[in-house]
Write an enzyme that holds these catalytic residues in place. Structure first.
Site, PDB file in Angstrom:
ATOM      1  N   ASP A  42     -17.235   7.437  -1.797  1.00  0.00           N
ATOM      2  CA  ASP A  42     -15.990   7.276  -1.028  1.00  0.00           C
ATOM      3  C   ASP A  42     -15.670   8.635  -0.394  1.00  0.00           C
ATOM      4  O   ASP A  42     -16.284   9.650  -0.760  1.00  0.00           O
ATOM      5  CB  ASP A  42     -14.855   6.812  -1.968  1.00  0.00           C
ATOM      6  CG  ASP A  42     -13.548   6.535  -1.234  1.00  0.00           C
ATOM      7  OD1 ASP A  42     -13.566   6.379  -0.004  1.00  0.00           O
ATOM      8  OD2 ASP A  42     -12.489   6.476  -1.913  1.00  0.00           O
TER       9      ASP A  42
ATOM     10  N   ARG B 125       0.890  -1.177   0.000  1.00  0.00           N
ATOM     11  CA  ARG B 125       0.000   0.000   0.000  1.00  0.00           C
ATOM     12  C   ARG B 125       0.921   1.219   0.000  1.00  0.00           C
ATOM     13  O   ARG B 125       1.650   1.439   0.990  1.00  0.00           O
ATOM     14  CB  ARG B 125      -0.914  -0.012   1.226  1.00  0.00           C
ATOM     15  CG  ARG B 125      -1.674   1.292   1.395  1.00  0.00           C
ATOM     16  CD  ARG B 125      -2.795   1.195   2.421  1.00  0.00           C
ATOM     17  NE  ARG B 125      -3.927   0.486   1.877  1.00  0.00           N
ATOM     18  CZ  ARG B 125      -5.160   0.496   2.411  1.00  0.00           C
ATOM     19  NH1 ARG B 125      -5.395   1.189   3.506  1.00  0.00           N
ATOM     20  NH2 ARG B 125      -6.144  -0.173   1.842  1.00  0.00           N
TER      21      ARG B 125
ATOM     22  N   GLN C  44     -10.227  -3.749  -4.015  1.00  0.00           N
ATOM     23  CA  GLN C  44     -11.526  -3.206  -3.609  1.00  0.00           C
ATOM     24  C   GLN C  44     -12.562  -3.394  -4.721  1.00  0.00           C
ATOM     25  O   GLN C  44     -13.673  -3.871  -4.481  1.00  0.00           O
ATOM     26  CB  GLN C  44     -11.376  -1.712  -3.268  1.00  0.00           C
ATOM     27  CG  GLN C  44     -12.654  -1.064  -2.804  1.00  0.00           C
ATOM     28  CD  GLN C  44     -13.087  -1.555  -1.435  1.00  0.00           C
ATOM     29  OE1 GLN C  44     -12.302  -1.559  -0.495  1.00  0.00           O
ATOM     30  NE2 GLN C  44     -14.327  -1.977  -1.313  1.00  0.00           N
TER      31      GLN C  44
ATOM     32  N   HIS D 285      -7.163   0.974  -6.595  1.00  0.00           N
ATOM     33  CA  HIS D 285      -7.445   0.038  -5.495  1.00  0.00           C
ATOM     34  C   HIS D 285      -8.135  -1.196  -6.100  1.00  0.00           C
ATOM     35  O   HIS D 285      -9.321  -1.431  -5.882  1.00  0.00           O
ATOM     36  CB  HIS D 285      -8.348   0.736  -4.473  1.00  0.00           C
ATOM     37  CG  HIS D 285      -8.370   0.094  -3.125  1.00  0.00           C
ATOM     38  ND1 HIS D 285      -7.623  -1.010  -2.802  1.00  0.00           N
ATOM     39  CD2 HIS D 285      -9.067   0.418  -1.986  1.00  0.00           C
ATOM     40  CE1 HIS D 285      -7.847  -1.351  -1.547  1.00  0.00           C
ATOM     41  NE2 HIS D 285      -8.719  -0.500  -1.035  1.00  0.00           N
TER      42      HIS D 285
ATOM     43  N   CYS E 109     -16.545   1.932   0.133  1.00  0.00           N
ATOM     44  CA  CYS E 109     -15.414   1.032   0.399  1.00  0.00           C
ATOM     45  C   CYS E 109     -15.017   1.005   1.869  1.00  0.00           C
ATOM     46  O   CYS E 109     -14.373   0.069   2.316  1.00  0.00           O
ATOM     47  CB  CYS E 109     -14.219   1.442  -0.453  1.00  0.00           C
ATOM     48  SG  CYS E 109     -13.755   3.162  -0.198  1.00  0.00           S
TER      49      CYS E 109
ATOM     50  N   ARG F 173     -13.959  -8.701   0.576  1.00  0.00           N
ATOM     51  CA  ARG F 173     -12.520  -8.460   0.369  1.00  0.00           C
ATOM     52  C   ARG F 173     -11.749  -9.737   0.706  1.00  0.00           C
ATOM     53  O   ARG F 173     -10.819 -10.125  -0.003  1.00  0.00           O
ATOM     54  CB  ARG F 173     -12.041  -7.317   1.291  1.00  0.00           C
ATOM     55  CG  ARG F 173     -12.569  -5.930   0.951  1.00  0.00           C
ATOM     56  CD  ARG F 173     -11.934  -5.371  -0.292  1.00  0.00           C
ATOM     57  NE  ARG F 173     -10.486  -5.316  -0.212  1.00  0.00           N
ATOM     58  CZ  ARG F 173      -9.768  -4.337   0.345  1.00  0.00           C
ATOM     59  NH1 ARG F 173     -10.391  -3.295   0.858  1.00  0.00           N
ATOM     60  NH2 ARG F 173      -8.445  -4.380   0.367  1.00  0.00           N
TER      61      ARG F 173
HETATM   62  N1  NVA Z   1      -9.953   6.851  -1.334  1.00  0.00           N
HETATM   63  C1  NVA Z   1      -9.660   6.315  -0.031  1.00  0.00           C
HETATM   64  C2  NVA Z   1      -9.932   4.859   0.006  1.00  0.00           C
HETATM   65  C3  NVA Z   1      -9.662   4.177   1.331  1.00  0.00           C
HETATM   66  C4  NVA Z   1      -9.891   2.700   1.271  1.00  0.00           C
HETATM   67  C5  NVA Z   1      -8.211   6.630   0.333  1.00  0.00           C
HETATM   68  O1  NVA Z   1      -7.352   6.474  -0.535  1.00  0.00           O
HETATM   69  O2  NVA Z   1      -7.962   7.030   1.459  1.00  0.00           O
HETATM   70  N1   CP Z   2     -11.437  -0.265   2.006  1.00  0.00           N
HETATM   71  C1   CP Z   2     -10.192  -0.399   2.495  1.00  0.00           C
HETATM   72  O1   CP Z   2      -9.228  -0.624   1.765  1.00  0.00           O
HETATM   73  O2   CP Z   2     -10.094  -0.259   3.840  1.00  0.00           O
HETATM   74  P1   CP Z   2      -8.758  -0.101   4.676  1.00  0.00           P
HETATM   75  O3   CP Z   2      -8.146   1.226   4.294  1.00  0.00           O
HETATM   76  O4   CP Z   2      -9.197  -0.147   6.116  1.00  0.00           O
HETATM   77  O5   CP Z   2      -7.817  -1.215   4.332  1.00  0.00           O
END
Ligand code: NVA
Ligand code: CP
Length: 305
Positions: free
Chosen positions: A220, A99, A129, A126, A260, A288
Site C-alpha cells: 500500500d 470515511r 478492503q 479499512h 488496495c 469490493r
Molecule cells: N492507506 C491508504 C489506503 C487508501 C485506500 C490511505 O489511507 O490513504
Molecule cells: N481502496 C480504496 O478504498 O480506494 P478508494 O480510496 O478510491 O475508495
C-alpha cells in the site's frame, strides 16, 4: 452479525464466511431487490474512487439508493456534534457509511446512530478492503497454509489485513521500517485471534526475509491520506520496501501481487510488477462491489435469502 461494521475483529469466522457466500451469489446474480426502498448515507472526509462508486452501484443493484455527503456539507463535529448528525441521519436513512480521519469519530458516530454504521476507511482500519482482499485470494487459492507478505507501512490497510488473517487462519508476515510497525493494540488483537486459528502473524523489519516463500505479496502507499506532508521523508525511509522485480523473485513462483489502490507507481510498487501477469489489483477492486453488497444486504436487512 454485529449491527455495525467497524472492525474485522468484531466479526466471527462464521460471519465472514456468510459474507463471502453471499458475495459469490451476488457476483453471479448482481441485481436483487433486497434493499428496495432503503437508503444509505455516505460521509467522506477524504477522497475516494473505489469505495464511493462500489457502495453507490452496490445499493443501486440491490434496489436501494445512496446519498453522498461531502465533508463541507456535513462538517462532522464542526457545524454540529457527531452525536447530533448520527441521530439526525438515523431518522432518514437505513445505514451510514463513513470515511473519517479519526477512527474515534467513527466509533462516536456508531455509538449514537440507531442504524448500522459501516467503516469506509479510517486512520486505523479499512475492513471492507480486507474482506474484498481475502475473498479475492479465496477465488484463486486454497487459504490453508497460505502465506501473505505485506510490505510497507503498518497502516489502516495493514491493520485490517492482520485482523482478517488472524480470524481466517492465514499466515501473514508484515515488513515495515523500524518505527512504522502496525499499532500495538491491533497486533495484540490479531495475535489473540491467531491463537484460536493457529495463524502465524509476524512483524519484521526486513522485506527480503518477509517475502521468502510467500504466496501473495501485498503493498500500500507509503504516505496515506492525511500524511501528505510526510511524503518526502517517507520516500527516503521506505525506499528499501519497494515491491519490485528483485523482491518478487524471492517469493514463490507466480506469487499474487496485491494493492488496495490508489497506487504510487515507482514508490511502493514498480509499474512492471503492478502491470505484471500475477497482479490481481483490479480483481480486488471489483470484489469490493460484491463483498460490500453482501455486507449491505446483511446489515440493512431486506428479504430472506
Ligand atoms: N492507506 C491508504 C489506503 C487508501 C485506500 C490511505 O489511507 O490513504
Ligand atoms: N481502496 C480504496 O478504498 O480506494 P478508494 O480510496 O478510491 O475508495
Amino acid at each position: 452479525m454485529q449491527r455495525d461494521l467497524i472492525s474485522i475483529h468484531d466479526l466471527s469466522r462464521a460471519e465472514i464466511d456468510k459474507i463471502f457466500a453471499l458475495a459469490s451469489k451476488l457476483k453471479k446474480k448482481p441485481l436483487q431487490n433486497w434493499l428496495s426502498g432503503k437508503s444509505l448515507a455516505m460521509i467522506f472526509e477524504k477522497p475516494s474512487t473505489r469505495t464511493r462508486v462500489s457502495f453507490e452501484v452496490g445499493m443501486f443493484e440491490l434496489g436501494g439508493t445512496t446519498i453522498h455527503l461531502s465533508p463541507n456539507a456535513v462538517q462532522l463535529g464542526v457545524r454540529e456534534s457527531i452525536a447530533d448528525v448520527a441521530r439526525t441521519l438515523s431518522c432518514y436513512v437505513d445505514g451510514v457509511m463513513l470515511r473519517t480521519f479519526h477512527h474515534r469519530d467513527l466509533v462516536e458516530f456508531a455509538r449514537w446512530s440507531t442504524v448500522p454504521v459501516i467503516n469506509g476507511l479510517s486512520d486505523l482500519s479499512h475492513p471492507c478492503q480486507s474482506l474484498a482482499d481475502i475473498f479475492t485470494i479465496k477465488e484463486l487459492k486454497n487459504l490453508e497454509n497460505l502465506k501473505i507478505s505485506y510490505i510497507g507501512d503498518g497502516n489502516n490497510v495493514c491493520h485490517s489485513l492482520m485482523l482478517i488473517c488472524a480470524k481466517m487462519g492465514i499466515n501473514l508476515v508484515v515488513a515495515t521500517p523500524k518505527g512504522y510497525e502496525p499499532k500495538y493494540e491491533i497486533t495484540r488483537l490479531a495475535k489473540t485471534d491467531a491463537k484460536q486459528t493457529k495463524a502465524i502473524i509476524e512483524i519484521v523489519n526486513d522485506p527480503r526475509t518477509a517475502v521468502k516463500g510467500a504466496d501473495v505479496i501485498y503493498t500500500d502507499v507509503w504516505a496515506s491520506m492525511g500524511q501528505e506532508k510526510e511524503s518526502a521523508a517517507r520516500k527516503q525511509i521506505f525506499k528499501n520496501f519497494q515491491v519490485n522485480k528483485s523482491l518478487v523473485k524471492l517469493a514463490k513462483k507466480n506469487a499474487l501481487i496485491m494493492h488496495c489502490l490508489p497506487a504510487h507507481r515507482g514508490e511502493e510498487i514498480t509499474d512492471e510488477v503492478i502491470e505484471g501477469p500475477n497482479s490481481i489489483v483490479f480483481d480486488q477492486a471489483e470484489n469490493r462491489l460484491h463483498v460490500q453488497k453482501a455486507v449491505l444486504a446483511i446489515l440493512l436487512g431486506g428479504k430472506k435469502r
